[in-house]
Write a protein that holds these residues in place. Structure first.
Motif, mmCIF file in Angstrom:
data_model
loop_
_atom_site.group_PDB
_atom_site.id
_atom_site.type_symbol
_atom_site.label_atom_id
_atom_site.label_comp_id
_atom_site.label_asym_id
_atom_site.label_seq_id
_atom_site.Cartn_x
_atom_site.Cartn_y
_atom_site.Cartn_z
ATOM 1 N N ALA A 142 0.816 -1.218 0.000
ATOM 2 C CA ALA A 142 0.000 0.000 0.000
ATOM 3 C C ALA A 142 0.849 1.268 0.000
ATOM 4 O O ALA A 142 0.477 2.272 -0.608
ATOM 5 C CB ALA A 142 -0.938 0.006 1.215
ATOM 6 N N ARG A 143 1.997 1.209 0.674
ATOM 7 C CA ARG A 143 2.845 2.398 0.797
ATOM 8 C C ARG A 143 3.992 2.430 -0.205
ATOM 9 O O ARG A 143 4.721 3.415 -0.282
ATOM 10 C CB ARG A 143 3.436 2.473 2.215
ATOM 11 C CG ARG A 143 2.423 2.601 3.342
ATOM 12 C CD ARG A 143 1.805 3.988 3.396
ATOM 13 N NE ARG A 143 0.889 4.124 4.511
ATOM 14 C CZ ARG A 143 1.145 4.816 5.614
ATOM 15 N NH1 ARG A 143 2.286 5.443 5.760
ATOM 16 N NH2 ARG A 143 0.240 4.879 6.574
ATOM 17 N N GLY A 144 4.206 1.338 -0.940
ATOM 18 C CA GLY A 144 5.323 1.281 -1.879
ATOM 19 C C GLY A 144 6.669 1.283 -1.182
ATOM 20 O O GLY A 144 7.641 1.853 -1.680
ATOM 21 N N LEU A 145 6.732 0.609 -0.035
ATOM 22 C CA LEU A 145 7.966 0.552 0.755
ATOM 23 C C LEU A 145 8.496 -0.880 0.796
ATOM 24 O O LEU A 145 7.705 -1.826 0.878
ATOM 25 C CB LEU A 145 7.708 1.023 2.191
ATOM 26 C CG LEU A 145 7.347 2.486 2.385
ATOM 27 C CD1 LEU A 145 6.898 2.735 3.831
ATOM 28 C CD2 LEU A 145 8.520 3.382 2.028
ATOM 29 N N PRO A 146 9.815 -1.045 0.813
ATOM 30 C CA PRO A 146 10.367 -2.388 0.995
ATOM 31 C C PRO A 146 10.318 -2.800 2.464
ATOM 32 O O PRO A 146 10.262 -1.946 3.362
ATOM 33 C CB PRO A 146 11.817 -2.229 0.523
ATOM 34 C CG PRO A 146 12.139 -0.799 0.815
ATOM 35 C CD PRO A 146 10.853 -0.035 0.584
ATOM 36 N N ILE A 147 10.336 -4.097 2.694
ATOM 37 C CA ILE A 147 10.430 -4.640 4.047
ATOM 38 C C ILE A 147 11.882 -5.045 4.263
ATOM 39 O O ILE A 147 12.445 -5.801 3.475
ATOM 40 C CB ILE A 147 9.517 -5.868 4.227
ATOM 41 C CG1 ILE A 147 8.058 -5.485 3.983
ATOM 42 C CG2 ILE A 147 9.702 -6.469 5.622
ATOM 43 C CD1 ILE A 147 7.120 -6.672 3.915
ATOM 44 N N HIS A 148 12.485 -4.532 5.317
ATOM 45 C CA HIS A 148 13.874 -4.845 5.646
ATOM 46 C C HIS A 148 13.901 -5.840 6.805
ATOM 47 O O HIS A 148 13.266 -5.610 7.836
ATOM 48 C CB HIS A 148 14.634 -3.576 6.045
ATOM 49 C CG HIS A 148 14.641 -2.524 4.995
ATOM 50 N ND1 HIS A 148 15.462 -2.574 3.891
ATOM 51 C CD2 HIS A 148 13.895 -1.397 4.874
ATOM 52 C CE1 HIS A 148 15.243 -1.506 3.137
ATOM 53 N NE2 HIS A 148 14.289 -0.788 3.705
ATOM 54 N N ASP A 149 14.620 -6.940 6.631
ATOM 55 C CA ASP A 149 14.808 -7.880 7.732
ATOM 56 C C ASP A 149 15.715 -7.250 8.777
ATOM 57 O O ASP A 149 16.755 -6.670 8.445
ATOM 58 C CB ASP A 149 15.439 -9.177 7.242
ATOM 59 C CG ASP A 149 14.449 -10.068 6.506
ATOM 60 O OD1 ASP A 149 13.236 -9.807 6.571
ATOM 61 O OD2 ASP A 149 14.893 -11.040 5.869
ATOM 62 N N GLU A 150 15.302 -7.361 10.037
ATOM 63 C CA GLU A 150 16.087 -6.829 11.148
ATOM 64 C C GLU A 150 16.282 -7.957 12.171
ATOM 65 O O GLU A 150 15.333 -8.320 12.880
ATOM 66 C CB GLU A 150 15.371 -5.639 11.785
ATOM 67 C CG GLU A 150 16.025 -5.112 13.041
ATOM 68 C CD GLU A 150 17.520 -4.838 12.879
ATOM 69 O OE1 GLU A 150 18.321 -5.574 13.506
ATOM 70 O OE2 GLU A 150 17.875 -3.908 12.129
ATOM 71 N N PRO A 151 17.489 -8.516 12.264
ATOM 72 C CA PRO A 151 17.749 -9.614 13.209
ATOM 73 C C PRO A 151 17.435 -9.266 14.660
ATOM 74 O O PRO A 151 17.134 -10.160 15.452
ATOM 75 C CB PRO A 151 19.240 -9.899 13.017
ATOM 76 C CG PRO A 151 19.566 -9.384 11.660
ATOM 77 C CD PRO A 151 18.654 -8.213 11.431
ATOM 78 N N LEU A 152 17.480 -7.992 15.029
ATOM 79 C CA LEU A 152 17.173 -7.607 16.407
ATOM 80 C C LEU A 152 15.700 -7.804 16.760
ATOM 81 O O LEU A 152 15.319 -7.692 17.923
ATOM 82 C CB LEU A 152 17.566 -6.144 16.664
ATOM 83 C CG LEU A 152 19.058 -5.851 16.682
ATOM 84 C CD1 LEU A 152 19.309 -4.360 16.844
ATOM 85 C CD2 LEU A 152 19.747 -6.640 17.788
ATOM 86 N N LEU A 153 14.872 -8.094 15.755
ATOM 87 C CA LEU A 153 13.445 -8.340 15.990
ATOM 88 C C LEU A 153 13.117 -9.837 16.021
ATOM 89 O O LEU A 153 11.978 -10.217 16.240
ATOM 90 C CB LEU A 153 12.610 -7.641 14.909
ATOM 91 C CG LEU A 153 12.730 -6.115 14.901
ATOM 92 C CD1 LEU A 153 12.114 -5.538 13.628
ATOM 93 C CD2 LEU A 153 12.086 -5.505 16.142
#
Length: 155
Positions: free
Chosen positions: A66-77
């Motif tokens: 919907a926002r045209g944004l990539p999803i970044h993997d974050e190991p801290l999550l």
């Protein structure tokens, strides 16, 4: 301000026979993930950060589209991440206007870490339903202002 999201409903661990990191959202979880788009309408978002698990990435996918944004993997999550390092990451300037999708146990560990050090302004342990959202406004404090939004639909 940043947003903390507990991944949407993903069914029972016991009923999933593959690696837990690959456990997907349930049909309810997919509905909750789509509900996140409406829940965050009007909120300025620049970055989407996800635990590198399928269920967290799927939770953010409708919002990313919907926002045209990539999803970044974050190991801290990730489920076994150190809460002290995540706490520090959430308080960096680049956390502003970010959405962080993680797991209930990480949110609980983060709350316990902050509480053990007398630091207010994080969601309380055990208070976030699957698909639940916390808005954390660090510009309103100290302590930061918290606002909780229950998942849509709740189940």
């Amino acid at each position: 301000m940043f947003v903390l999201v507990r991944h949407s409903h993903a069914g029972e661990k016991k009923q999933w026979h593959g690696p837990d990191v690959e456990r997907p959202l349930s049909p309810l979880g997919h509905k909750q993930a789509h509900g996140l788009v409406a829940a965050l309408s009007g909120i300025e978002i620049e970055t989407l950060l996800s635990s590198p698990t399928t269920r967290c990435r799927q939770t953010l996918l409708p919002l990313a589209q919907a926002r045209g944004l990539p999803i970044h993997d974050e190991p801290l999550l990730a489920p076994d991440a150190p809460s002290d390092e995540l706490f520090a990451a959430l308080h960096r300037p680049d956390a502003d206007r970010a959405v962080f999708c993680t797991h209930g146990e990480i949110l609980n560990a983060l709350a316990e870490f902050a509480q053990s050090r007398g630091i207010p302004g994080l969601p309380p342990s055990g208070a976030t339903a699957k698909g639940g959202v916390w808005f954390v406004d660090c510009g309103a404090g100290p302590p930061p202002a918290l606002r909780y939004l229950a998942p849509i639909p709740t189940g």
